[in-house]
Motif scaffolding. Structure first.
Motif, PDB file in Angstrom:
ATOM      1  N   TRP A  83       9.822   4.425  17.114  1.00 56.61           N
ATOM      2  CA  TRP A  83       9.264   5.342  16.406  1.00 56.61           C
ATOM      3  C   TRP A  83       8.280   5.396  15.340  1.00 56.61           C
ATOM      4  N   TYR A  84       7.503   6.394  15.728  1.00 52.43           N
ATOM      5  CA  TYR A  84       6.034   5.282  14.270  1.00 52.43           C
ATOM      6  C   TYR A  84       6.096   6.144  13.517  1.00 52.43           C
ATOM      7  N   SER A  85       4.943   5.545  13.007  1.00 50.31           N
ATOM      8  CA  SER A  85       4.894   5.941  11.316  1.00 50.31           C
ATOM      9  C   SER A  85       3.640   6.504  10.898  1.00 50.31           C
ATOM     10  N   MET A  86       3.092   6.930   9.965  1.00 48.79           N
ATOM     11  CA  MET A  86       1.536   6.806   9.602  1.00 48.79           C
ATOM     12  C   MET A  86       1.616   5.624   8.894  1.00 48.79           C
ATOM     13  N   THR A  87       0.142   4.949   8.511  1.00 55.37           N
ATOM     14  CA  THR A  87      -0.410   3.718   7.934  1.00 55.37           C
ATOM     15  C   THR A  87      -1.492   4.401   7.147  1.00 55.37           C
ATOM     16  N   ALA A  88      -1.762   3.359   6.021  1.00 49.93           N
ATOM     17  CA  ALA A  88      -2.878   3.783   5.206  1.00 49.93           C
ATOM     18  C   ALA A  88      -3.095   2.207   5.199  1.00 49.93           C
TER      19      ALA A  88
ATOM     20  N   LEU B 107      -7.571   5.802   3.203  1.00 48.59           N
ATOM     21  CA  LEU B 107      -7.582   5.780   4.245  1.00 48.59           C
ATOM     22  C   LEU B 107      -5.996   6.008   5.800  1.00 48.59           C
ATOM     23  N   CYS B 108      -5.540   7.104   5.775  1.00 47.68           N
ATOM     24  CA  CYS B 108      -4.624   7.375   6.706  1.00 47.68           C
ATOM     25  C   CYS B 108      -4.892   7.664   8.092  1.00 47.68           C
ATOM     26  N   ASN B 109      -3.663   6.656   8.392  1.00 51.56           N
ATOM     27  CA  ASN B 109      -4.034   6.667   9.703  1.00 51.56           C
ATOM     28  C   ASN B 109      -2.672   7.135  10.744  1.00 51.56           C
TER      29      ASN B 109
ATOM     30  N   VAL C  84       0.859  -1.416  -0.439  1.00 50.81           N
ATOM     31  CA  VAL C  84      -0.174  -0.330   0.020  1.00 50.81           C
ATOM     32  C   VAL C  84       0.501   1.417   0.114  1.00 50.81           C
ATOM     33  N   PRO C  85       0.484   2.535  -1.099  1.00 54.23           N
ATOM     34  CA  PRO C  85       1.224   3.477  -1.118  1.00 54.23           C
ATOM     35  C   PRO C  85       2.013   4.297   0.582  1.00 54.23           C
ATOM     36  N   PRO C  86       3.082   4.432   1.678  1.00 53.53           N
ATOM     37  CA  PRO C  86       2.880   4.756   2.557  1.00 53.53           C
ATOM     38  C   PRO C  86       3.576   5.896   3.008  1.00 53.53           C
ATOM     39  N   PRO C  87       2.502   6.459   3.440  1.00 48.76           N
ATOM     40  CA  PRO C  87       2.107   7.979   3.574  1.00 48.76           C
ATOM     41  C   PRO C  87       2.817   8.690   4.020  1.00 48.76           C
ATOM     42  N   VAL C  88       3.951   9.643   3.679  1.00 47.81           N
ATOM     43  CA  VAL C  88       4.898  10.447   4.897  1.00 47.81           C
ATOM     44  C   VAL C  88       4.548  11.138   4.432  1.00 47.81           C
ATOM     45  N   SER C  89       3.429  12.542   4.278  1.00 50.74           N
ATOM     46  CA  SER C  89       3.314  13.783   4.506  1.00 50.74           C
ATOM     47  C   SER C  89       2.266  14.140   3.840  1.00 50.74           C
ATOM     48  N   TYR C  90       1.983  15.610   3.671  1.00 46.92           N
ATOM     49  CA  TYR C  90       0.426  15.706   2.893  1.00 46.92           C
ATOM     50  C   TYR C  90       1.273  17.315   2.217  1.00 46.92           C
ATOM     51  N   THR C  91       0.537  18.030   1.151  1.00 46.23           N
ATOM     52  CA  THR C  91       1.580  19.285   0.589  1.00 46.23           C
ATOM     53  C   THR C  91      -0.408  19.853  -0.079  1.00 46.23           C
ATOM     54  N   HIS C  92      -0.362  20.548   0.920  1.00 45.76           N
ATOM     55  CA  HIS C  92      -1.989  21.873   0.381  1.00 45.76           C
ATOM     56  C   HIS C  92      -1.480  22.695  -0.806  1.00 45.76           C
TER      57      HIS C  92
ATOM     58  N   GLY D 225       1.804  19.590   5.426  1.00 43.58           N
ATOM     59  CA  GLY D 225       1.447  18.510   6.777  1.00 43.58           C
ATOM     60  C   GLY D 225       2.542  17.592   7.266  1.00 43.58           C
ATOM     61  N   GLU D 226       2.408  16.915   8.571  1.00 44.80           N
ATOM     62  CA  GLU D 226       3.337  16.458   8.731  1.00 44.80           C
ATOM     63  C   GLU D 226       2.629  15.195   8.680  1.00 44.80           C
ATOM     64  N   THR D 227       1.448  15.116   9.458  1.00 43.14           N
ATOM     65  CA  THR D 227       0.691  14.048   8.892  1.00 43.14           C
ATOM     66  C   THR D 227      -1.012  14.264   9.195  1.00 43.14           C
ATOM     67  N   THR D 228      -1.663  13.588   8.688  1.00 35.82           N
ATOM     68  CA  THR D 228      -2.340  13.736   7.840  1.00 35.82           C
ATOM     69  C   THR D 228      -3.887  12.153   8.628  1.00 35.82           C
ATOM     70  N   LYS D 229      -5.431  12.784   8.361  1.00 36.61           N
ATOM     71  CA  LYS D 229      -6.153  11.198   9.428  1.00 36.61           C
ATOM     72  C   LYS D 229      -7.273  11.176   7.873  1.00 36.61           C
ATOM     73  N   ALA D 230      -7.240  11.960   6.977  1.00 37.61           N
ATOM     74  CA  ALA D 230      -8.092  12.068   5.952  1.00 37.61           C
ATOM     75  C   ALA D 230      -8.039  10.891   4.475  1.00 37.61           C
TER      76      ALA D 230
END
Length: 934
Positions: free
Chosen positions: A858-863, A813-815, A774-782, A793-798
């Motif tokens: 040390w945690y990272s986002m998942t999807a 769905l980012c977690n 699954v594409p590993p999320p690292v951040s978001y760009t607005h 942006g660093e993290t997202t739950k969208a």
């Protein structure tokens, strides 16, 4: 971070890039396609090995050949003798005569012939056939060219070998920050390892490495294969003889790091003796493998001497050298306690993403995913929603001296009235919670948790043994019983008799719904001195008592009263106790109004409301045989159906089903019946893998046929996990999207495939949570309205929609892990990498003291990937994606998100709760550190 935004909006940055011919360029591998005749000869060789070893699971030991060839050719070799397209691939050409000799030695050694008795002038037919197979230089770019509207159709060998060259492109200096550059070295798996700058423990002497894995995957309805990049912490063991794999630096320039599997039992592992003998017979340089063998021999001697000093009945204390490794890096075999934590952290992934963009430039074309307009439901666990005017009023009141909370805290506990309503909706007069304990400390924890849940004063709340106390309006009660003989570890004999003191409390006559909340602890040598770990498992009271209670149709959940540090003294609040009680509600099938609240559809989805359909989840798992068990691995299938009420506003119902009790019934009954018996054994004679998967498909077809009658005309959707289900239904596979069912090799195309059209599910929703697929999320760009401006942006739950090339979209769905986002987490890894982790500081001055960041996770986002496959025209893909995200966001009772939606999560938990499911004590490394026993 992501180039060429097309419109204002929020875009997800991921470590997922289109693998195009331009990216691969002139990378090539040397390939031998094995003919059907060669494959048949290999199968005969494998059959002879099974007969010789007396084990149907045995394989021909081709690792001898691949280890030898890896050393001789610089490292990059992959051999796949089975499957529809068997092949041998390497990055460097392999001489035919050398290849024949290597497989001749492999064949002879596998048949028990000593190395010097093998006649290299008379190769066996299979060795000669492999060597005679023409070797062809294949340019990888030729095999990943795209076709409009078609999934990638590259052969399997491309997926196995393409990362060899891509890793070489990314190898070299990595600018982690100003003043810190880390060298990335390629390894033979097609990944990267930061071998020259390991992480070291706070006290020194223990090490871990940053490893980056590259894999070529597919994403639904995208024409290119996709390069997925993940990163992890690999811990290095101070001993080689207890490791399963070792990383080794090869002699010579520009050679990749070897990853070599070790052979033998724990405490005696070493390099394959056969590989050493083969290389010696070929008179080739194998100094690196010999160095591994020499170290293993030294460690084995040290262990033997330590055992001789203490005797075989006692465990020797071994101290191995803890100097920084140079050439040989043994990988820690088990994820046990270690002074360096797991997880690389979010910032590590962001700077890795930047390194990839810097190295590959415009050739690194990221997958584009844009945030949707989904409004996630406000959960009971979320803080209170407060308008700005009310917030200003409360702030003013606080400044004036009033004790006012700015925002009320959320709670995972359902309202007592909703519990009472769910109990009555299920046809019961009341719920009785029977609390069985054997330590007073655990009893007090249970009392405190119930008092908090039902708003009771704890002062004076000290029920007598067997006394029934009222928790809520006579509809919910509790009884406490001391049950030491029933709950403590030991032989199963007499366990049922030991339950008799609680008979009155467990009596369900008169329409009483009974649930048991039991104390437990993981058995140790203290419970049975002199017993081996495997024997301790057989004395574990938890599976014994769970099966007894389930046989009486009584749901149970367990709370750890003791751990490795002793009797548990919980923090405030007592999360483990609260989570155990909430999971008991789940086992009882109690659903409050949070599901209805979560599934309120968006206005544009009103025509196809996900709140009016049943959500069905099927969980499939293979249970490996335990000690002394024979035959094929057991197939475990559980399912749940989340059924909407016939009248709006009424309570949702949760139905359950299992392959042990193949009928739909209330979730509580289905789980109890499933837990009351052992996992089912395979019926019939010997079967192929394809036959076993088709048998599971047939079982699920019958389950859906029965469910249709229960639903009485209500539409439904089926949710499955991609990893466990894709072998059963070809229609789930990315490569089959857009194709006709006639192209299938599986018996069933999708769940419900054989049912009449009006009884088939509206859609099948495929869930994928595998981090490497699954594409590993690292951040978001607005991207702001002005296209010249961007905000990072660093993290997202969208919820994000991936822009596909054809057909329907797929969603992510980012977690954000709750441990990362928690109030006391410190968000380790948010701003810097582990290379800059802060060491502990001991000081008499409290302000100067600091806890070390090195051993912490040390945690990272998942999807979670959500891919709806519609089976009729009235279905809204977006509505189903939104509903699935909502049912991940709003769980039945867990205090945060789950990676699976409610129906599938409940089916998984039914299996995890089974008495035969392997029980493990959660370590500090795991994301959910909890003393509640699921």
């Amino acid at each position: 971070m992501t180039p060429q935004r097309r419109a204002p909006g929020r875009y997800l940055d991921t470590l997922a890039y289109r693998c195009t011919p331009d990216l691969v360029r002139d990378d090539a591998v040397y390939l031998r396609h094995l003919s059907p005749e060669t494959r048949s000869l290999w199968e005969n060789f494998e059959r002879a090995c099974k007969d010789r070893y007396g084990n149907e699971s045995a394989q021909a030991p081709y690792s001898i050949a691949t280890t030898v060839l890896s050393v001789l050719t610089g490292g990059y070799v992959y051999f796949e003798p089975g499957g529809p397209q068997p092949f041998l691939a390497s990055r460097e050409p392999i001489d035919d005569k050398l290849l024949c000799r290597v497989f001749t030695l492999t064949y002879g050694l596998a048949h028990g012939v000593t190395i010097h008795e093998i006649d290299l002038r008379r190769p066996p037919e299979v060795a000669q056939s492999i060597a005679d197979t023409p070797e062809k230089k294949e340019y990888l770019a030729q095999h990943i060219r795209t076709q409009d509207g078609v999934q990638p159709v590259a052969p399997n060998w491309v997926y196995r070998t393409i990362t060899w060259g891509l890793a070489q492109k990314l190898a070299g200096p990595w600018a982690v920050r100003d003043g810190l550059s880390v060298t990335l070295r390629p390894d033979v798996t097609g990944g990267l390892v930061a071998l020259d700058k390991p992480w070291e423990s706070d006290q020194g002497g223990r090490y871990a490495l940053s490893r980056t894995a590259l894999s070529l995957e597919t994403v639904p309805n995208i024409v290119n294969p996709v390069l997925m990049v993940t990163s992890r912490v690999t811990r290095i063991s101070d001993s080689l003889i207890f490791s399963r794999t070792v990383l080794a630096v090869q002699p010579g320039e520009n050679r990749p790091i070897l990853e070599v599997a070790l052979h033998g039992g724990g405490g005696a592992r070493t390099i394959s003796r056969y590989a050493l003998e083969a290389l010696g017979r070929l008179d080739m340089d194998y100094s690196i493998l010999q160095a591994i063998a020499t170290r293993s021999q030294a460690e084995q001697r040290m262990r033997a001497e330590a055992i001789a000093k203490v005797g075989h009945d006692d465990k020797p204390k071994l101290t191995f050298s803890r100097e920084r490794p140079s050439q040989i890096w043994p990988v820690l075999a088990k994820n046990r306690q270690f002074p360096i934590g797991v997880g690389t952290g979010m910032h590590h992934l962001r700077v890795l993403n930047q390194h990839i963009v810097d190295r590959l430039g415009d050739l690194a074309q990221p997958i584009v995913a844009r945030a949707t307009t989904l409004t996630l439901p406000h959960r009971p666990t979320d803080p209170e929603k407060v308008s700005k005017a009310e917030l200003d009023r409360r702030k003013a009141a606080r400044e004036a001296g009033a004790e006012v909370r700015l925002r009320g805290k959320g709670t995972a506990f359902p309202d007592p009235a909703s519990i009472a309503a769910a109990v009555k909706a299920a046809g019961f007069t009341k719920l009785r919670l029977v609390c069985l304990w054997y330590r007073d400390e655990t009893r007090l924890r249970m009392i405190a948790t119930l008092a908090k849940t039902y708003g009771l004063a704890t002062e004076g709340l000290d029920p007598r043994d067997g006394q029934e106390i009222d928790l809520y309006g006579g509809t919910v009660t509790a009884v406490f019983r001391f049950m030491g003989d029933f709950l403590t570890h030991g032989s199963p004999h007499g366990r049922t008799k030991a339950l008799k003191p609680a008979e009155a409390a467990l009596d369900s006559s008169g329409g009483v719904l009974v649930g048991t909340w039991c104390e437990t602890h993981v058995p140790t040598a203290e419970d049975a001195p002199g017993r081996k770990p495997a024997e301790l498992q057989e004395l574990d009271a938890k599976p014994q008592t769970k099966m007894i209670l389930a046989g009486r149709d009584i749901a149970s959940q367990y709370l750890l009263g003791k751990n490795a540090q002793g009797v548990i003294a919980p923090k405030t609040p007592d999360h483990p106790s609260e989570m155990a009680l909430l999971d008991l509600y789940r086992s009882l099938g109690i659903i409050d109004d949070r599901i209805a609240n979560a599934l309120r559809p968006e206005a544009r989805h009103a025509a196809y409301g996900a709140d009016r359909i049943a959500h069905v989840g099927f969980h499939i798992r293979q249970q490996n045989n335990r000690k002394r068990e024979k035959g094929a691995p057991k197939a475990v299938v559980t399912a749940t159906a989340l059924v909407p009420p016939a009248v709006a506003g009424d309570v949702w119902q949760l139905r359950g089903w299992s392959s042990t009790a193949a009928r739909w019934q209330p979730y509580r009954c289905a789980q109890n019946e499933f837990h009351a018996t052992n996992y089912p054994s395979e019926a019939g004679g010997k079967k192929s893998h394809r036959q076993r998967w088709d048998d599971i498909g047939a079982i699920i077809e019958r389950a859906l046929e029965d469910l249709v009658e229960e639903l009485d005309g209500r539409p439904y959707v089926v949710t499955v996990d991609e990893d466990s289900a894709r072998r059963i239904w070809d229609g789930l596979q990315n490569s089959k999207q857009g194709l006709h069912p006639d192209t299938r090799k599986s018996k069933y195309w999708l769940p419900g495939f054989t049912l009449p059209a009006d009884e088939q599910p509206d859609a099948v929703i495929r869930i994928n949570i595998a981090d490497d697929r699954v594409p590993p999320p690292v951040s978001y760009t607005h991207v702001l309205s002005s296209r010249e401006e961007e905000k990072e942006g660093e993290t997202t739950k969208a919820l994000y929609e991936i822009e596909t090339d054809f057909s329907t979209p797929v969603w992510l769905l980012c977690n954000v892990p709750r441990n990362y986002d928690g109030g006391n987490s410190g968000r380790l890894g948010a701003k810097y990498t582990r290379w800059d982790a802060k060491h502990s500081v001991n000081s008499e001055n409290k302000e100067e003291r600091r806890k070390s960041e090195i051993p912490e996770p040390w945690y990272s986002m998942t999807a979670t990937e959500i891919f709806p496959i519609a089976l009729n025209d009235r279905v809204s893909h977006e509505a189903l994606a939104f509903a699935t995200a909502q049912l991940c966001h709003q769980t039945m009772y867990w205090s945060d998100r789950a990676r699976y939606p409610v129906a599938l999560h409940a089916a998984i938990q039914m299996d995890k709760d089974h008495p035969q499911y392997r029980r493990t004590a959660q370590s500090a490394d795991e994301e959910a550190s909890s003393d509640a026993e699921e």
